[in-house]
Write a protein that holds these residues in place. Structure first.
Motif, short mmCIF file in Angstrom:
data_model
loop_
_atom_site.label_atom_id
_atom_site.label_comp_id
_atom_site.label_asym_id
_atom_site.label_seq_id
_atom_site.Cartn_x
_atom_site.Cartn_y
_atom_site.Cartn_z
N PHE A 127 0.84 -1.20 0.00
CA PHE A 127 0.00 0.00 0.00
C PHE A 127 0.88 1.26 0.00
CE2 PHE A 127 -1.59 3.44 2.69
CZ PHE A 127 -2.62 3.91 1.88
N ALA A 128 1.85 1.29 0.88
CA ALA A 128 2.73 2.47 0.98
C ALA A 128 3.46 2.71 -0.33
CB ALA A 128 3.72 2.30 2.13
N ALA A 129 3.79 1.63 -1.04
CA ALA A 129 4.51 1.73 -2.32
C ALA A 129 3.57 2.00 -3.49
CB ALA A 129 5.29 0.45 -2.56
N ARG A 130 2.29 2.16 -3.23
CA ARG A 130 1.27 2.37 -4.27
C ARG A 130 1.13 1.16 -5.19
NH1 ARG A 130 -0.39 7.87 -5.36
NH2 ARG A 130 0.65 9.29 -3.94
N ALA A 131 1.50 0.01 -4.73
CA ALA A 131 1.35 -1.23 -5.50
C ALA A 131 -0.01 -1.84 -5.14
CB ALA A 131 2.50 -2.18 -5.19
N TYR A 132 -1.06 -1.11 -5.47
CA TYR A 132 -2.41 -1.47 -5.03
C TYR A 132 -2.88 -2.82 -5.56
CZ TYR A 132 -2.64 3.48 -3.68
OH TYR A 132 -2.40 4.71 -3.14
N ASP A 133 -2.65 -3.08 -6.84
CA ASP A 133 -3.09 -4.37 -7.40
C ASP A 133 -2.42 -5.54 -6.69
OD1 ASP A 133 -4.95 -3.44 -9.35
OD2 ASP A 133 -3.28 -2.93 -10.69
N GLU A 134 -1.11 -5.42 -6.46
CA GLU A 134 -0.39 -6.48 -5.75
C GLU A 134 -0.90 -6.60 -4.32
OE1 GLU A 134 1.04 -4.07 -7.52
OE2 GLU A 134 2.48 -4.95 -8.91
N ALA A 135 -1.16 -5.46 -3.69
CA ALA A 135 -1.65 -5.48 -2.31
C ALA A 135 -3.02 -6.13 -2.23
CB ALA A 135 -1.70 -4.05 -1.75
N ILE A 136 -3.87 -5.89 -3.21
CA ILE A 136 -5.20 -6.52 -3.22
C ILE A 136 -5.04 -8.04 -3.31
CG2 ILE A 136 -7.29 -6.83 -4.61
CD1 ILE A 136 -7.00 -3.77 -5.30
N ASP A 137 -4.17 -8.50 -4.19
CA ASP A 137 -3.94 -9.95 -4.31
C ASP A 137 -3.38 -10.53 -3.01
OD1 ASP A 137 -4.81 -9.89 -6.95
OD2 ASP A 137 -2.77 -9.84 -7.79
N THR A 138 -2.40 -9.84 -2.43
CA THR A 138 -1.81 -10.32 -1.17
C THR A 138 -2.82 -10.30 -0.05
OG1 THR A 138 0.36 -9.48 -1.88
CG2 THR A 138 0.11 -10.01 0.44
N ALA A 139 -3.64 -9.25 0.02
CA ALA A 139 -4.66 -9.16 1.07
C ALA A 139 -5.66 -10.30 0.95
CB ALA A 139 -5.37 -7.81 1.00
N ARG A 140 -6.09 -10.58 -0.26
CA ARG A 140 -7.07 -11.67 -0.44
C ARG A 140 -6.46 -13.02 -0.06
NH1 ARG A 140 -9.77 -8.88 -5.64
NH2 ARG A 140 -11.36 -7.74 -4.48
N GLN A 141 -5.20 -13.21 -0.40
CA GLN A 141 -4.52 -14.45 0.00
C GLN A 141 -4.43 -14.53 1.52
OE1 GLN A 141 -0.53 -14.76 -1.57
NE2 GLN A 141 -0.09 -16.62 -0.44
N THR A 142 -4.07 -13.42 2.14
CA THR A 142 -3.96 -13.38 3.60
C THR A 142 -5.29 -13.66 4.26
OG1 THR A 142 -2.23 -11.71 3.37
CG2 THR A 142 -3.22 -11.93 5.54
#
Length: 163
Positions: free
Chosen positions: A75-90
């Protein structure tokens, strides 16, 4: 960790750094330091530490904690798409309120306000005090730019929810 959730980011970072001096192979502490660094204004360094933590302990039974820290660094790095994928996995591994909150921010960050509002609605039911605190301005980021995005994206999700 209590320093971080208590809003004392510099103190938390110092504590995590001291802990790593005692045990440099503590993956959770490494991931938490990475998240703190990212939220303090060094997203690239924070991402490196979070990824290093996951590589250090790839089969960790509490891997969801490591991934939850990575979500915030993304999120801090503005990598929102990657963060969404990681969040869903988490969230498939453990439904942590902090991870779901970051998912709300990232969904808003990519412009998916209806999904952000739906997640925010669910989070208000699950962790009403946390959401109320965040809406009142008790935010996690220490860096002014990251903190500003955190507030603006939460506001966008809240406005969509209220519409």
């Amino acid at each position: 960790w209590l320093m971080f959730v208590g809003g004392k980011l510099p103190e938390a970072m110092a504590d995590f750094q001291s802990s790593l001096e005692l045990n440099p192979n503590d993956a959770l502490t490494l991931a938490r330091l990475g998240m703190c660094e990212a939220l303090a204004g060094d997203p690239a360094g924070g991402l490196r530490r979070c990824i290093q933590a996951i590589r250090l302990s790839p089969r960790d039974p509490a891997r969801f904690h490591l991934l939850g820290n990575l979500v915030w660094a993304q999120f801090a790095a503005r990598a929102y798409d990657e963060a969404i994928d990681t969040a869903r996995q988490t969230l498939r591994e453990a439904d942590l309120a902090s991870t779901r909150f970051c998912l709300v921010l990232c969904l808003a960050g990519v412009g998916d306000l209806s999904s952000a509002a739906a997640e925010l609605r669910a989070l208000k039911e699950r962790a009403p005090d946390m959401v109320a605190a965040r809406l009142a301005g008790v935010l996690l980021a220490g860096d002014p730019e990251v903190r500003g995005r955190e507030a603006a994206l939460l506001d966008a999700a809240q406005r969509q929810l209220s519409a």
